[in-house]
Write a protein that holds these residues in place. Structure first.
Motif, PDB file in Angstrom:
ATOM      1  N   VAL A  76      45.050  -6.003  53.999  1.00  0.00           N
ATOM      2  CA  VAL A  76      45.279  -4.596  54.320  1.00  0.00           C
ATOM      3  C   VAL A  76      44.545  -3.782  53.264  1.00  0.00           C
ATOM      4  N   VAL A  77      43.471  -3.115  53.670  1.00  0.00           N
ATOM      5  CA  VAL A  77      42.614  -2.380  52.739  1.00  0.00           C
ATOM      6  C   VAL A  77      42.763  -0.884  52.991  1.00  0.00           C
ATOM      7  N   VAL A 133      43.939  -3.478  47.945  1.00  0.00           N
ATOM      8  CA  VAL A 133      43.877  -4.647  48.816  1.00  0.00           C
ATOM      9  C   VAL A 133      45.246  -5.307  48.760  1.00  0.00           C
ATOM     10  N   ASN A 134      46.011  -5.126  49.839  1.00  0.00           N
ATOM     11  CA  ASN A 134      47.407  -5.567  49.854  1.00  0.00           C
ATOM     12  C   ASN A 134      48.167  -5.028  48.648  1.00  0.00           C
ATOM     13  N   GLY A 135      47.927  -3.769  48.346  1.00  0.00           N
ATOM     14  CA  GLY A 135      48.660  -3.091  47.292  1.00  0.00           C
ATOM     15  C   GLY A 135      48.119  -3.308  45.896  1.00  0.00           C
ATOM     16  N   VAL A 195      35.545  -1.765  47.654  1.00  0.00           N
ATOM     17  CA  VAL A 195      34.624  -2.153  48.709  1.00  0.00           C
ATOM     18  C   VAL A 195      33.233  -1.792  48.232  1.00  0.00           C
ATOM     19  N   VAL A 196      32.253  -2.667  48.452  1.00  0.00           N
ATOM     20  CA  VAL A 196      30.894  -2.396  47.991  1.00  0.00           C
ATOM     21  C   VAL A 196      29.932  -2.373  49.175  1.00  0.00           C
ATOM     22  N   ASN A 225      39.632  -3.235  59.117  1.00  0.00           N
ATOM     23  CA  ASN A 225      39.599  -1.789  59.320  1.00  0.00           C
ATOM     24  C   ASN A 225      39.281  -1.128  57.980  1.00  0.00           C
ATOM     25  N   LEU A 226      37.995  -1.189  57.585  1.00  0.00           N
ATOM     26  CA  LEU A 226      37.608  -0.729  56.252  1.00  0.00           C
ATOM     27  C   LEU A 226      37.371   0.774  56.238  1.00  0.00           C
ATOM     28  N   PRO A 227      37.644   1.420  55.098  1.00  0.00           N
ATOM     29  CA  PRO A 227      37.364   2.856  54.980  1.00  0.00           C
ATOM     30  C   PRO A 227      35.869   3.125  55.010  1.00  0.00           C
ATOM     31  N   ALA A 228      35.506   4.366  55.264  1.00  0.00           N
ATOM     32  CA  ALA A 228      34.104   4.749  55.360  1.00  0.00           C
ATOM     33  C   ALA A 228      33.456   4.744  53.974  1.00  0.00           C
ATOM     34  N   ARG A 229      32.150   4.518  53.956  1.00  0.00           N
ATOM     35  CA  ARG A 229      31.408   4.546  52.703  1.00  0.00           C
ATOM     36  C   ARG A 229      31.408   5.947  52.136  1.00  0.00           C
ATOM     37  N   PRO A 230      31.592   6.100  50.835  1.00  0.00           N
ATOM     38  CA  PRO A 230      31.567   7.440  50.222  1.00  0.00           C
ATOM     39  C   PRO A 230      30.169   8.049  50.328  1.00  0.00           C
TER      40      PRO A 230
END
Length: 293
Positions: free
Chosen positions: A92-93, A243-245, A250-251, A287-292
């Motif tokens: 869970v990210v 990542v799981n709390g 993320v790269v 379900n990864l967040p968007a790249r900054p």
């Protein structure tokens, strides 16, 4: 429509229990998809029952979900060959400091990377007993009914599982201190500071990396620091996540391509465990967040 009333009431009562049931199943199976399937199976079985004959719906549903999870775990154990995907808990990210969806927050709470790895060392019955009793306060007698043991035998089983968990788990630290260590680790990697990386890693740090060819484990600060420095060269941007709390990042590389997800376990100001996922198939399923920007 007149006959839909009782069914709707049952569905509503089930929905009230659903979040808790998913949390139980996730801790048992380490996979949100499998957890959802187990809870859906409980609903299918409930829909076939005479609801009026169920005295305690919460206990009945917990029993059903527990038995489904036991069957899934035993099937995994009995499989002749496990793919490395079966070893990896579904991660869970979420953005660190951001507002996580309620379901993600529930799953990540108290289910850090280290705990999920430790739970995988337990037998199916031990895992069920530990999760239900120590995490959800289910009485020993009820757990015993699920696994076919007496309350006293279940209590002993839970104690044995607890000793295993306590023997391999580590104390939690204040989240901001954990994040500071991980941020310093990423900064040192970007600077190419080998000595700085080694200082931030526990001498016996364990790094598990999941890549297309399988899973690889590296142990030791110097042994981990070298590959990290080589890998960081292709990184163009990074985002602090949980990542799981537990703190991680993320790269991304060229053209906005996700290179990997990294989760860290921090104890006493040093990283003791690293988990990295670089397999494209696994990354695409997250379900990864968007790249900054």
């Amino acid at each position: 429509m007149a006959g839909s009333g009782p069914h709707e009431a049952l569905a509503g009562a089930f929905q009230q229990q659903r979040e808790r049931l998913v949390a139980v199943a996730y801790r048992m199976l380490g996979s949100r998809v499998d957890a959802e399937d187990a809870v859906q199976e409980a609903w299918i079985r409930l829909a076939r029952q005479d609801a009026a004959a169920i005295d305690n719906l919460a206990a009945w549903l917990t029993t059903v979900v527990g038995r489904v999870c036991i069957d899934v775990l035993r099937a995994r154990k009995n499989r002749a060959e496990l793919s490395y995907e079966d070893w990896l808990p579904e991660l869970v990210v979420t953005v660190d400091g951001g507002a996580a969806p309620e379901e993600d927050a529930v799953l990540a709470e108290s289910v850090g990377l280290a705990l999920l790895v430790v739970l995988d060392t337990l037998t199916p019955a031990e895992r069920l007993a530990f999760v239900l009793h120590d995490m959800f306060a289910v009485p020993f007698a009820e757990i015993g009914e699920i696994i076919g043991r007496s309350a006293d035998a279940t209590k002993m089983l839970t104690s044995r599982a607890r000793r295993k968990v306590q023997g391999t788990s580590r104390p939690e630290e204040e989240p901001r201190r954990q994040r500071a260590v991980v941020d310093a680790f990423l900064a040192a990697a970007r600077k190419g500071d080998f000595e700085g990386l080694v200082r931030l890693l526990d001498p016996k740090v364990t790094w598990r990396t999941y890549h297309p060819q399988g899973v690889m484990t590296t142990v030791g600060a110097a042994e981990v620091a070298g590959p990290v420095l080589r890998g960081i060269r292709s990184m163009t941007s990074a985002l602090a996540v949980l990542v799981n709390g537990e703190p991680g990042f993320v790269v991304w590389g060229a053209k906005g391509k996700v290179l990997g997800v990294v989760g860290c376990t921090v104890v006493d100001g040093r990283i003791v465990e690293l988990l990295t996922v670089s397999d494209r198939k696994l990354l695409d399923a997250m379900n990864l967040p968007a790249r900054p920007e």
